[in-house]
Design an enzyme around this catalytic site. Sequence first.
Site, PDB file in Angstrom:
ATOM      1  N   GLU A 170       0.870  -1.173   0.000  1.00  0.00           N
ATOM      2  CA  GLU A 170       0.000   0.000   0.000  1.00  0.00           C
ATOM      3  C   GLU A 170       0.909   1.226   0.000  1.00  0.00           C
ATOM      4  O   GLU A 170       1.673   1.440   0.936  1.00  0.00           O
ATOM      5  CB  GLU A 170      -0.908   0.030   1.228  1.00  0.00           C
ATOM      6  CG  GLU A 170      -1.850   1.216   1.230  1.00  0.00           C
ATOM      7  CD  GLU A 170      -2.423   1.496   2.600  1.00  0.00           C
ATOM      8  OE1 GLU A 170      -2.290   2.646   3.061  1.00  0.00           O
ATOM      9  OE2 GLU A 170      -2.978   0.575   3.219  1.00  0.00           O
ATOM     10  N   CYS A 208      -3.106   8.214   4.372  1.00  0.00           N
ATOM     11  CA  CYS A 208      -2.760   7.847   2.994  1.00  0.00           C
ATOM     12  C   CYS A 208      -3.925   8.017   2.032  1.00  0.00           C
ATOM     13  O   CYS A 208      -3.718   8.154   0.826  1.00  0.00           O
ATOM     14  CB  CYS A 208      -2.247   6.415   2.934  1.00  0.00           C
ATOM     15  SG  CYS A 208      -3.431   5.194   3.547  1.00  0.00           S
TER      16      CYS A 208
END
Length: 473
Positions: free
Chosen positions: A214, A248
């Site tokens: 990720e 994020c």
Amino acid sequence: NPYAGLVSHLRASWLSGKTRPMEYRVAQLEALGRFLDDKKQEILEATELDMGKPSFEAFFSEILLCKNELNVTLNNLCHWMKDEYVDKNLVMQLDSAFIRKDPYGVVLIIAPWNYPIHLFLVPLIGAIAAGNCAIIKPSEISKNTERLVAETLSCYLDTDLGRVSEGFSATPRAVRWLVGFPPQSMFSLPAGSPRVGQIVMTAAAKHLTPVTLELGGKNPCYVSDTCDVTNVARRVAWGRFYNAGQTCIAPDYLLCTIEMQEKLMPALREAINEFFGPNPRESPDFGRIVSDKQFRRLRALLSSGRVALGGQTDEAERYIAPTVLADVQPSDPAMQEEIFGPILPIVVIANMDEAIDFINARPRPLALYAFSCDSKIVNQVLERTSSGGFCGNDTLMHVTLTSLPFGGIGNSGLGKYHGKFTFDTFTHHRGCLHRNMGLEALNAPRYPPYTQQKLGLLTSAFEVKRRGTCTLL
């Protein structure tokens, strides 16, 4: 290699079969639940020390969402673990064809600093549920949380199942050490850094170790001219400034017309004032930047466009006010990297088509947002773009659903997790066929010598035909 002994011990434990029984997996998952319950206050204090994280935000993201993942896994583990039986052709009707859910073995989880409990615990839940052993690498940047995990997790987790590796940064040398005696799977969430992702994949490639990454990215947020400006401002401000912007999937920049920019400014000012008061520096609900290095990087981005709201900084506190930058150009510094802080640039576009072209001309982001009272506009943005995840008329909320896969695409990562998707990420889906020892006459058409008659029989037995289609008048 200082980690060879650690990996060797965990591999021996896994090979013994200790981690495979469902009862063992459930016991270890329940132990993680006790860790969250018993260490709740210490978690809140450690995250507050690391980045001034408000206890409300820390409880929601680091404890509640983790408990949700844990309970979904415990509620469904028996079903997830079962063999999955599949369709068979005519020849194999009396045989058994199924998918066995095998653990990989030893897995490595590299967690980032921005959600230091959530982003190691959610992957760990799936790794344990799938029957693996795990090496857990918390971020050394959130040092108080790292120390808490290193000192206390072993009191709950069987050390034959999982070990915490602390005290190093995810440099090429350290990652090579960790995979020098290779794990069977790697899971890395390096907080928006393709560079670290490349380091991890390079190290894993030597041993053909499967990797889940990720990586974040610059998440666009398109605001159409047909929307409720007040609601947009509140939802965008919450998503951008949650955890002081160190998220994020936070909206990284807004795309809107010049007219909408003018309408959004007072609405954003009102939302920021409502959330954090006239001086956010004094608000108990607004966090701080995690390190001096990150603070200086973010402060340099304030030169982009013009500061329309906020802009105040205090290096001693690592404080950057909730900031909105207007009239930002694509060439400005704030548009060259993921912001990962409480700064929201607005880029002016002429219309939706230009916004979509702007998004598609850049690497595919981890999340993409679109606001409009017209659902057709939201759907057009969804259909004509690509991103790891998508959320219409809100921000961040898609990540709270364990039923949705979460992960990136291209530059924003690869693979997915949350709920059953985490279990599947740490599971080898092993195709299995168990045939009957008798009934040899059914196999005769496949054996030489070959004839046209045998080919006809074989075709009849193995051929998959397309189903007929019909049209409703």
